[in-house]
Design an enzyme around this catalytic site. Structure first.
Site, PDB file in Angstrom:
ATOM      1  N   LYS A 179      29.158  39.881  37.557  1.00 58.23           N
ATOM      2  CA  LYS A 179      29.295  40.188  38.984  1.00 58.23           C
ATOM      3  C   LYS A 179      27.946  40.215  39.692  1.00 58.23           C
ATOM      4  O   LYS A 179      27.870  39.989  40.903  1.00 58.23           O
ATOM      5  CB  LYS A 179      30.036  41.510  39.182  1.00 58.23           C
TER       6      LYS A 179
ATOM      7  N   TYR B  31      46.632  43.303  30.979  1.00 51.09           N
ATOM      8  CA  TYR B  31      45.219  43.499  31.306  1.00 51.09           C
ATOM      9  C   TYR B  31      44.726  44.831  30.727  1.00 51.09           C
ATOM     10  O   TYR B  31      45.359  45.874  30.920  1.00 51.09           O
ATOM     11  CB  TYR B  31      45.054  43.512  32.830  1.00 51.09           C
TER      12      TYR B  31
ATOM     13  N   TYR C 255      37.391  41.868  28.679  1.00 56.26           N
ATOM     14  CA  TYR C 255      37.096  40.486  29.084  1.00 56.26           C
ATOM     15  C   TYR C 255      36.481  39.671  27.945  1.00 56.26           C
ATOM     16  O   TYR C 255      37.140  38.832  27.337  1.00 56.26           O
ATOM     17  CB  TYR C 255      36.149  40.486  30.279  1.00 56.26           C
TER      18      TYR C 255
HETATM   19  C1  PLP Z   1      35.016  40.359  36.081  1.00 52.31           C
HETATM   20  C2  PLP Z   1      34.715  39.973  34.697  1.00 52.31           C
HETATM   21  C3  PLP Z   1      35.141  38.736  34.179  1.00 52.31           C
HETATM   22  C4  PLP Z   1      35.983  37.782  34.946  1.00 52.31           C
HETATM   23  O1  PLP Z   1      35.286  37.109  35.943  1.00 52.31           O
HETATM   24  P1  PLP Z   1      36.093  36.568  37.202  1.00 52.31           P
HETATM   25  O2  PLP Z   1      35.047  35.936  38.033  1.00 52.31           O
HETATM   26  O3  PLP Z   1      36.715  37.782  37.838  1.00 52.31           O
HETATM   27  O4  PLP Z   1      37.120  35.631  36.711  1.00 52.31           O
HETATM   28  C5  PLP Z   1      34.775  38.398  32.896  1.00 52.31           C
HETATM   29  N1  PLP Z   1      34.058  39.249  32.139  1.00 52.31           N
HETATM   30  C6  PLP Z   1      33.657  40.447  32.587  1.00 52.31           C
HETATM   31  C7  PLP Z   1      32.912  41.326  31.656  1.00 52.31           C
HETATM   32  C8  PLP Z   1      33.972  40.854  33.879  1.00 52.31           C
HETATM   33  O5  PLP Z   1      33.564  42.058  34.309  1.00 52.31           O
END
Ligand code: PLP
Length: 339
Positions: free
Chosen positions: A49, A263, A289
């Site tokens: 991010k 999720y 993630y």
């Molecule tokens: C938000 C996030 C993602 C996903 O990215 P997007 O741009 O929302 O698809 C992947 N890995 C981590 C650790 C995240 O925080």
């Protein structure tokens, strides 16, 4: 690709390293695996991010905002990085945390990212699971306006075309590093959630006529839904950049076979992947993630998706702080004796 015309607030340690995963590659016995270390973007334990926030905070400052708002799940990495970016930019930060997972325990509710959100000065508003988050964001923005503030809202995951510009730049960064190393990447694999990471990569690759396939491993939506989000946002991002010509379909592929029941809910594959990365490479992944994305990569390697001698890049999107919200998932699993 001319991105200098977009307002940008510098936050990232970049370029992030692109490194081999020699022991994991040898153990799995397929292609050579590499990792792009976007867990090392540098802001308050890092993550993807931060790339988007350089452009989002840039836009907020350019508009004269004094408060940024955003939304996420309780253990949102996006919210934590937004809180840190706002602090660094001298902006107030208010966040809506959706209690998307309940009964995950006190660490999930209080430690990890949510502990850091408070430490970084964000004002947290909790909302129940299933809340219309866009409507709730609008209401919060209106309340701030009535108080005399100047709010600027970022969507979930920072996934607007402006946010995705951050990953268009990463496409160019990866291309330069692959050229230096003499790598012809057979694929870039990463976790996909709100689609901005994959969309930005795809738009950035298209801008450079680079045909490297990108495979998103979904963390919570069905494949057709997720691919639709990626395609729409990639097209909007390409428009914003001014890319001519179409997007490569091989770059907007999503595999939704690895997130399990929902999720944020742990899977055996995620636990195995987090442990393997830690013990083979000293690399920390996260439970929501990058751990599920690595579980997908490992399974696809075992199924022979890529040949020996091919090079596959795992884009590590960060999320390490989230591990501390999932202590009981990993606790005591090292063969040692209990205290
Ligand atoms: C938000 C996030 C993602 C996903 O990215 P997007 O741009 O929302 O698809 C992947 N890995 C981590 C650790 C995240 O925080």
């Amino acid at each position: 690709m001319d991105l200098a015309r977009f307002p940008r607030f510098r936050l990232c340690h970049a370029p992030t390293p692109l490194e081999p995963m020699d022991r994991l590659s040898a153990m799995l016995g397929g292609p050579r695996l590499w990792v792009k270390r976007d867990d090392c973007t540098g802001l308050a334990t890092g993550g993807n991010k931060t790339r988007k926030l350089e452009f989002l905070i840039g836009a907020a400052l350019a508009e004269g905002a004094d408060t940024v708002l955003t939304v996420g799940a309780t253990q949102s990495n996006h919210v934590r990085q937004t809180a840190a970016a706002a602090a660094k930019a001298g902006l107030a930060c208010e966040v809506l945390l959706e209690r998307r997972i309940t009964d995950a325990g006190v660490e999930y509710d209080r430690s990890g990212n949510v502990l850091l959100d408070g430490l970084l000065g964000a004002r947290i508003h909790y909302v129940p699971k299933g809340t219309d988050l866009n409507a709730a964001l609008d209401t919060l923005a209106e309340e701030i306006r009535i108080r005399g503030g100047r709010p600027y809202a970022f969507p979930a995951g920072g996934s607007s075309p402006v946010g995705a510009l951050g990953y268009a730049l990463v496409a160019a960064e990866i291309e330069a590093q692959a050229n230096d190393l003499g790598l012809r990447l057979a694929s870039i694999v990463h976790a996909t959630g709100s689609a901005g990471t994959q969309a930005g990569l795809v738009a950035g690759l298209a801008a450079n006529s680079n045909a490297t396939p990108v495979l998103g491993i979904a963390v919570g939506k069905q494949r057709d839904v997720m691919e639709g989000l990626v395609r729409d946002l990639a097209a909007a991002t390409a428009d914003l950049i001014g890319v001519r010509g179409g997007m490569d379909d091989a770059a907007t592929l999503v595999n939704a076979g690895y997130y399990g029941t929902a999720y944020g809910v742990p899977t055996p594959g995620m636990i195995e992947a987090v442990e393997l990365a830690a013990r083979q490479e000293g690399l920390l992944l996260d439970p929501v993630y990058s751990g599920k994305a690595m579980a997908g990569l490992i399974d696809l390697v075992r199924k022979g998706t890529w040949k020996a001698g091919e090079d596959v890049l795992f884009l590590h999107t960060g999320g390490i702080a989230g591990l501390f919200g999932y202590r009981s998932t990993f606790d005591g699993d090292n063969g040692g004796s209990a205290a």
